[in-house]
Enzyme design. Structure first.
Site, mmCIF file in Angstrom:
data_model
loop_
_atom_site.group_PDB
_atom_site.id
_atom_site.type_symbol
_atom_site.label_atom_id
_atom_site.label_comp_id
_atom_site.label_asym_id
_atom_site.label_seq_id
_atom_site.Cartn_x
_atom_site.Cartn_y
_atom_site.Cartn_z
ATOM 1 N N THR A 40 0.816 -1.199 0.000
ATOM 2 C CA THR A 40 0.000 0.000 0.000
ATOM 3 C C THR A 40 0.842 1.237 0.000
ATOM 4 O O THR A 40 2.013 1.213 0.355
ATOM 5 C CB THR A 40 -0.817 -0.008 1.302
ATOM 6 O OG1 THR A 40 -1.689 -1.102 1.255
ATOM 7 C CG2 THR A 40 -1.605 1.248 1.505
ATOM 8 N N ASP A 56 -3.956 4.651 -1.701
ATOM 9 C CA ASP A 56 -4.216 4.065 -3.023
ATOM 10 C C ASP A 56 -5.328 3.039 -2.833
ATOM 11 O O ASP A 56 -5.903 2.929 -1.754
ATOM 12 C CB ASP A 56 -2.931 3.416 -3.567
ATOM 13 C CG ASP A 56 -2.619 2.118 -2.851
ATOM 14 O OD1 ASP A 56 -2.571 1.061 -3.508
ATOM 15 O OD2 ASP A 56 -2.444 2.162 -1.617
ATOM 16 N N ARG A 58 -5.239 -0.457 -4.218
ATOM 17 C CA ARG A 58 -4.937 -1.807 -4.729
ATOM 18 C C ARG A 58 -4.738 -2.764 -3.554
ATOM 19 O O ARG A 58 -3.983 -2.480 -2.636
ATOM 20 C CB ARG A 58 -3.679 -1.757 -5.584
ATOM 21 C CG ARG A 58 -3.204 -3.148 -6.024
ATOM 22 C CD ARG A 58 -1.936 -3.076 -6.835
ATOM 23 N NE ARG A 58 -2.179 -2.562 -8.178
ATOM 24 C CZ ARG A 58 -1.223 -2.393 -9.083
ATOM 25 N NH1 ARG A 58 0.021 -2.697 -8.786
ATOM 26 N NH2 ARG A 58 -1.513 -1.925 -10.277
ATOM 27 N N LYS A 72 -9.247 1.903 1.674
ATOM 28 C CA LYS A 72 -8.258 1.763 2.743
ATOM 29 C C LYS A 72 -8.391 2.843 3.799
ATOM 30 O O LYS A 72 -7.699 2.800 4.808
ATOM 31 C CB LYS A 72 -6.846 1.822 2.149
ATOM 32 C CG LYS A 72 -6.615 0.689 1.179
ATOM 33 C CD LYS A 72 -5.178 0.603 0.743
ATOM 34 C CE LYS A 72 -5.073 -0.363 -0.428
ATOM 35 N NZ LYS A 72 -3.726 -0.470 -0.940
ATOM 36 N N GLY A 86 -1.010 -3.272 5.454
ATOM 37 C CA GLY A 86 -0.695 -4.549 6.073
ATOM 38 C C GLY A 86 -1.710 -5.587 5.636
ATOM 39 O O GLY A 86 -2.186 -5.575 4.515
ATOM 40 N N SER A 168 4.134 -0.238 1.607
ATOM 41 C CA SER A 168 5.266 -0.557 0.734
ATOM 42 C C SER A 168 5.646 0.646 -0.130
ATOM 43 O O SER A 168 6.785 0.780 -0.556
ATOM 44 C CB SER A 168 4.937 -1.758 -0.139
ATOM 45 O OG SER A 168 3.746 -1.504 -0.871
ATOM 46 N N ASP A 205 5.661 1.819 -7.053
ATOM 47 C CA ASP A 205 5.638 0.646 -6.181
ATOM 48 C C ASP A 205 4.659 -0.368 -6.758
ATOM 49 O O ASP A 205 3.538 -0.026 -7.097
ATOM 50 C CB ASP A 205 5.209 1.066 -4.765
ATOM 51 C CG ASP A 205 5.016 -0.124 -3.860
ATOM 52 O OD1 ASP A 205 4.028 -0.161 -3.118
ATOM 53 O OD2 ASP A 205 5.869 -1.039 -3.912
ATOM 54 N N SER A 208 1.263 -0.977 -4.853
ATOM 55 C CA SER A 208 0.223 0.057 -4.834
ATOM 56 C C SER A 208 -0.206 0.331 -6.259
ATOM 57 O O SER A 208 0.586 0.200 -7.191
ATOM 58 C CB SER A 208 0.750 1.356 -4.230
ATOM 59 O OG SER A 208 1.495 1.097 -3.083
#
Lengths: 273, 235
Positions: A40, A56, A58, A72, A86, A168, A205, A208
């Site tokens: 994330t 984000d 995803r 999220k 997480g 991440s 990343d 994400s």
């Protein structure tokens, strides 16, 4: 007293009774189920009038995108929201639980919830599970003492910051914040900066991606801008549509309805003393 | 009275088939301040006397009508501290229901769970029954509802009800005045008139409390200013 499925487990966190059984099963060749992670990018920053949170959308399961548009940013209280990174189940469950506790607390005290209260309830819970509840959170809101922004790590430590990133994609997003953040941002500047930071995570990343969600919290007001930006639209969609050959027939006669619609006429219930 | 030998223990039936402690609890309710509720066609109103023991008590700090959920409110007659405990338990039950089913608790369910708690205290060792009767007013998918819960744990759905000191006069008054198609504002006026019937002294926004819920499904306690407006209309 009535039992319900949300009873608190016995004091002491997890019970590890089934570990031996699980070891035995993996030795015998059973693959343990993997969990849905939200690799994330989540961010938060404090601006002139309050707090802006961004995330984000995803959700990944290993190398597969499990949800292209998940939420999220979780509701905690009318004036407090929390982004979660997480394990998706952990972030959902823990924010849900604390949101519920905050609501009961508001009834008891007839006061708005404070961010520090949410923070303490979350960190106590996470610490007692010694990091096994894999939830990394960015908690923000505005209460009677002003705007606050905190990060909470899975083991239960917390930070209080003017701008924060987790997940991440946090390094990608932090680079944007470190370069461009300043105190006293206006609402539009703040939203632009948060969107930029999330996009940085989305594009740099793997964990994400998809869209940008933003939540603006000010004194007495909050705005949840779901899918504020959609920088990854599906560009090539066949105008002819898709036809898939029918391999199996769906037999309508085999579908049995589970519930019958019943008209209820009486409203009240009488009880014999 | 042959019953008196059996009146000390809650969990022992008397020869006449009563649990005398529950009768005594009902007496405690009957000597409490009058409260009443009326179910209108588009909402519910509950009201109570708020007679404080002395003029020195800060009346703004006392609130007898309480929220259980955003769309369910409650008032009592009887012992205030027992009411506080029940309100706390009911709020928790409503919250647990919401967490489990992600649905706001229906009024009947909350009433049933609260009544279950009250019944448990009539069949356990070392405890006494709650000395309160509750009036629960709510508005959910089934429309406006008004329930009365007694110390024994029995509950009834009412169109209009009263409890406490002035219960018989109030109920007679309500029987005469109640109509099925009453609107919420009429119901509030009727509630005020009913309270006035047995009121000792001058009725004002400082010594009564009124709570209402309409089709917006939000339970609200009226401010003293709003009560003053309704009192003026009633005059």
């Amino acid at each position: 007293m009535s039992q319900s499925a949300v009873d608190v487990p016995p004091k002491g966190g997890f019970s590890f009774d089934l570990c031996k059984r699980n070891d035995m099963l993996t030795q015998k060749g059973l693959k343990a189920p993997s969990f849905l992670k939200t690799g994330t990018t989540i961010v938060g920053l404090i601006f002139k009038d309050g707090v802006i949170l961004g995330a984000d959308t995803r959700a990944t399961e290993g190398p597969i995108v499990a949800d292209k548009n998940c939420e999220k940013i979780h509701y905690m209280a009318p004036n407090i929201y929390c982004c979660g990174a997480g394990t998706a189940a952990d972030t959902e469950a823990v924010t849900d639980m604390v949101s519920s506790q905050l609501r009961l607390h508001r009834y008891q005290t007839s006061r708005d919830s404070r961010i520090i209260t949410a923070l303490t309830l979350l960190k106590k819970h996470l610490f007692s599970y010694q990091g096994h509840v894999s939830a990394a959170l960015v908690l923000g809101g505005v209460d009677i003492t002003g705007p606050h922004l905190h990060t909470i790590y899975p083991h239960g430590s917390t930070d209080t910051l003017p701008f924060a990133t987790m997940g991440s994609g946090s390094l990608a997003a932090m680079s944007v914040f470190e370069a461009k953040y300043k105190e006293g941002l206006t609402r539009d500047e703040g939203i632009k900066l948060v969107a930029e930071a999330i996009c940085s995570g989305i594009f740099n990343d793997l964990g994400s991606g998809s869209n940008v969600d933003i939540c603006v919290i000010t004194k007495g007001n909050n705005e949840y801008l779901r899918n504020y930006m959609e920088p990854n639209p599906r560009t090539y969609v066949s105008s002819k549509g898709y036809s898939f050959t029918k391999k199996t027939e769906v037999l309508l006669t085999k579908i049995t309805p589970l519930l019958e619609r019943v008209e209820i006429t009486e409203v009240g219930e009488a009880m014999e003393e | 009275m042959g019953d008196s030998q059996y009146s000390f223990s809650l969990t022992t039936f008397s020869p006449s088939g009563k649990l005398v402690q529950i009768e005594h609890a009902l007496t405690a309710v009957g000597s409490g301040q009058t409260s009443l509720g009326i179910k209108a066609s588009n909402g519910v109103v509950i009201a109570t006397e708020k007679k404080l023991p002395s003029i020195l008590v800060d009346e703004a700090s006392v609130q007898k009508i309480q929220h259980l959920t955003p769309n369910i409110g409650t008032v009592y007659s009887g012992m205030g501290p027992d009411f506080r405990v029940l309100v706390r338990k009911s709020r928790k039950q409503a919250e647990q229901y919401l967490r489990l089913y992600k649905e706001p608790i229906p009024v009947t369910q909350l009433v049933r769970e609260t009544a279950t708690v009250m019944q448990e205290f009539t069949q356990s060792g070392g405890v006494r029954p709650f000395g309160v009767s509750l009036l629960v007013a709510g508005y959910d998918d089934k429309g406006p509802q008004l329930y009365q819960v007694d110390p024994s744990g029995s509950y009834f759905s009412w169109k209009a009800s009263a409890m406490g000191k002035n219960v018989s006069n109030a109920k007679t008054f309500l029987e005469k005045r109640y109509t099925e198609d009453m609107e919420l504002d009429d119901a509030i006026h009727t509630a005020i008139l009913t309270l006035k019937e047995g009121f000792e002294g001058e009725i004002s926004s400082k010594n009564i409390e009124i709570g209402k819920i309409g089709a917006d499904k939000v339970f609200r306690v009226l401010t003293p200013a709003e009560i003053d407006d309704y009192l003026a209309e009633v005059e």
